[in-house]
Design a protein around this motif. Sequence first.
Motif, mmCIF file in Angstrom:
data_model
loop_
_atom_site.group_PDB
_atom_site.id
_atom_site.type_symbol
_atom_site.label_atom_id
_atom_site.label_comp_id
_atom_site.label_asym_id
_atom_site.label_seq_id
_atom_site.Cartn_x
_atom_site.Cartn_y
_atom_site.Cartn_z
ATOM 1 N N LEU A 239 0.844 -1.198 0.000
ATOM 2 C CA LEU A 239 0.000 0.000 0.000
ATOM 3 C C LEU A 239 0.878 1.247 0.000
ATOM 4 N N VAL A 240 0.493 2.210 -0.826
ATOM 5 C CA VAL A 240 1.085 3.553 -0.775
ATOM 6 C C VAL A 240 -0.034 4.523 -0.434
ATOM 7 N N VAL A 241 0.194 5.345 0.576
ATOM 8 C CA VAL A 241 -0.798 6.325 1.027
ATOM 9 C C VAL A 241 -0.271 7.718 0.710
ATOM 10 N N ILE A 242 -1.078 8.528 0.056
ATOM 11 C CA ILE A 242 -0.682 9.885 -0.336
ATOM 12 C C ILE A 242 -1.382 10.876 0.585
ATOM 13 N N GLY A 243 -0.616 11.524 1.438
ATOM 14 C CA GLY A 243 -1.169 12.512 2.358
ATOM 15 C C GLY A 243 -1.112 12.029 3.784
ATOM 16 N N ALA A 244 -0.544 12.853 4.689
ATOM 17 C CA ALA A 244 -0.385 12.456 6.093
ATOM 18 C C ALA A 244 -1.279 13.275 7.012
ATOM 19 N N GLY A 245 -2.517 13.532 6.544
ATOM 20 C CA GLY A 245 -3.536 14.066 7.440
ATOM 21 C C GLY A 245 -4.198 12.920 8.188
ATOM 22 N N ALA A 246 -5.382 13.184 8.721
ATOM 23 C CA ALA A 246 -6.056 12.168 9.532
ATOM 24 C C ALA A 246 -6.281 10.881 8.751
ATOM 25 N N HIS A 555 -12.642 13.360 12.270
ATOM 26 C CA HIS A 555 -13.127 12.050 12.718
ATOM 27 C C HIS A 555 -13.772 11.263 11.579
ATOM 28 N N SER A 556 -14.415 11.940 10.626
ATOM 29 C CA SER A 556 -14.969 11.193 9.493
ATOM 30 C C SER A 556 -13.866 10.726 8.558
ATOM 31 N N ALA A 557 -12.774 11.508 8.466
ATOM 32 C CA ALA A 557 -11.631 11.082 7.659
ATOM 33 C C ALA A 557 -11.015 9.813 8.237
#
Length: 717
Positions: A239-246, A555-557
């Motif tokens: 897995l690659v995740v783009i973005g380090a927000g919630a 919280h929804s994120a």
Amino acid sequence: MNKRLILLLLVALAFGAWVYFDLGDWLTLEALKSQQAAIDGYFRANPLLVAGLFFVVYVVLTALSVPGAAILTLAAGAIFGLYWGTLIVSFASTIGATFAFLASRYLFRDAVQARFGDRLRRVNDGIARDGAFYLFSLRLVPVFPFFAVNLLMGLTPIRTVTYFWVSQLGMFLGTVIYVNAGTQLARIDALSDIASPGLLASFAALGLLPWLGKWIMAAIKRRRVYGRFRRPRRYDRNLVVIGAGAAGLVSSYIAATVKAKVTLVEASKMGGDCLNYGCVPSKALIKSARIAEQMRHADRYGLVAASPQIRFRSVMQRIHDIIAAIEPHDSVERYTELGVDVVQGYARIVDPWTVEIARNDGEVQRLTTRAIVVAAGAEPVVPDLPGLAESGYLTSDTLWEAFAARDTMPQRIVILGGGPIGSELSQAFARLGADVAQIERGDRLLPREDDEVSELARDALENAGVEVLTGHEALRVEGIEADRRLIVRHAGGERAIAFDALIVAVGRKARLTGYGLEDLGIETQRTVVTDEYLATVYPNIYAAGDVAGPYQFTHSAAHQAWYASVNALFGQFRRFKADYRVIPWTTFIDPEVARVGLSEAEAVEKGVAFEVTRYPLHDLDRAIADSATTGFVKVLTPPGKDRILGVTIVGEHAGELLAEYVLAMKHGLGLGKILGTIHTYPTMAEANKYAAGEWKRAHAPERLLKLVGRYHDWRRG
């Protein structure tokens, strides 16, 4: 008399007659074989009459859902032969089934949907989308009683036309088999001679055909989507995740927890908008402003009121110190320790399995991956106003750094936007001593809430010193330096509002460009377009958080991140549909505004029947003790039921009070359960129990209580 009651009585009478006159004795294999010769003779003498009577009887018995359809189908073969028997039974059974379906819908669907609508939402959505597949499968498998299928399907939203033609097709093969068996009636000693285990197994296999076909179509669609790309033989990452927000943090955390190899890519600050620009700094600001307000009105608590000395640089430094204190929770070091490969840089999706990263250190890195989660977040919306770009305007993202460099707070602050962000900032800066004007184009603040909540919010902001200008449309910005003005239009004409700082807070929009989405043909509108599993047009590329919508809450994120990451990693076994049934939110003005589920306005708009229970906080002991009596608890329930449709709380600590209702709605607990729960005295949380008590009092069984009163009178002699 009620039409439903009349129909129910007629059906009950028909059942009663069936039982009383032992009509079921006529629909046995033995009775049919004993009367076959007589029936055959009568048919030859009166073929049309017999065929017509048989058709009507079959329709009536099927509509009434009484047993005997299998025997009548055999009789059709014995009397009319294979071709005519099949034709008669095929249409009679479908028409009768449709009558039963419509009766069930008319008699019970509204009541069932009103009682269990929330729990049945997924079933309803599935039937609306794939009802023909479900029904066709059930019709092909005789182990499911057809009368039960008729009645249960009547409770769903499947269209009547769809129900008719799918039933006609689905029951046809079984009809042919039974009619054909009836042509050889003399050789049949029991129905099990027809419905053998082997035959039932064959039918069950046939029942899987629609789903097999659906799977094949999905496979063809996937092949078409991926057709122009070359799939890697091996993958660098799961897995690659783009973005380090919630959303990104939670997605990568879950992947690392289940021992997947995951890379998290972030171009800017770890923690995303919430930590650096949104939730954390704004709540720190609100707290400082609240203390200033309490000092200013300390006489409410028996103390000497004092004018707070605002050291603006210290206030802003406290905000940045709080961000720094929380930063380690979201840091590169922590996530690296958790097993996440964190890369600082800009990610672009090259193909469905390849991500190219322009690293902040100047290197370019390419990673192949089984799945991708896009969690790029959102950014402030900046309206296209003449002169705005040259005005030095600020947003909720940029104001923290800009204000941190100042020794004094701008005296004249104009805030554009009447939503949660604009309202929170307006009240906070006004409490810290600024002259704040809040501009809202609509006719009220917090437009997603009920009118009474908007009015209460307006009163709270105006009491803090905010000049609330609803119904005012920003037109342009004029002037420079110390003579900057926002020109607005309202019912009375145009007006110029001078400012030292202009904060744009009209909303946020998903970050959609720069990630390669457009090159891959991934559809974007206001957000990335996904299905109910959060997958894009490519089944291995998901989106979560603000970039996916429909909500823009931390919280929804995080909630979406669970679905996106689990589906991305384990979707080949099972996928989960994102559940938005119970999403709470809070606007952190004073008093706070918190809500979960339906508001009154939404319930009216959606045609949902409801009643309102209110409990005012001025009756609550703890609220009185804290001089925090402004506000209320408002609960929406179905008429006569304690099931919770929605809750709005306005008051101190409303966000915390709401949690009990979120739990209740999530797990199907009604107001009766809340009323029966012990709440500590004296606490603000007692408001929830008292609201439940108000509902109970309004639904007290008056007749029973009168009888009880008479009983006590009798006991006293």
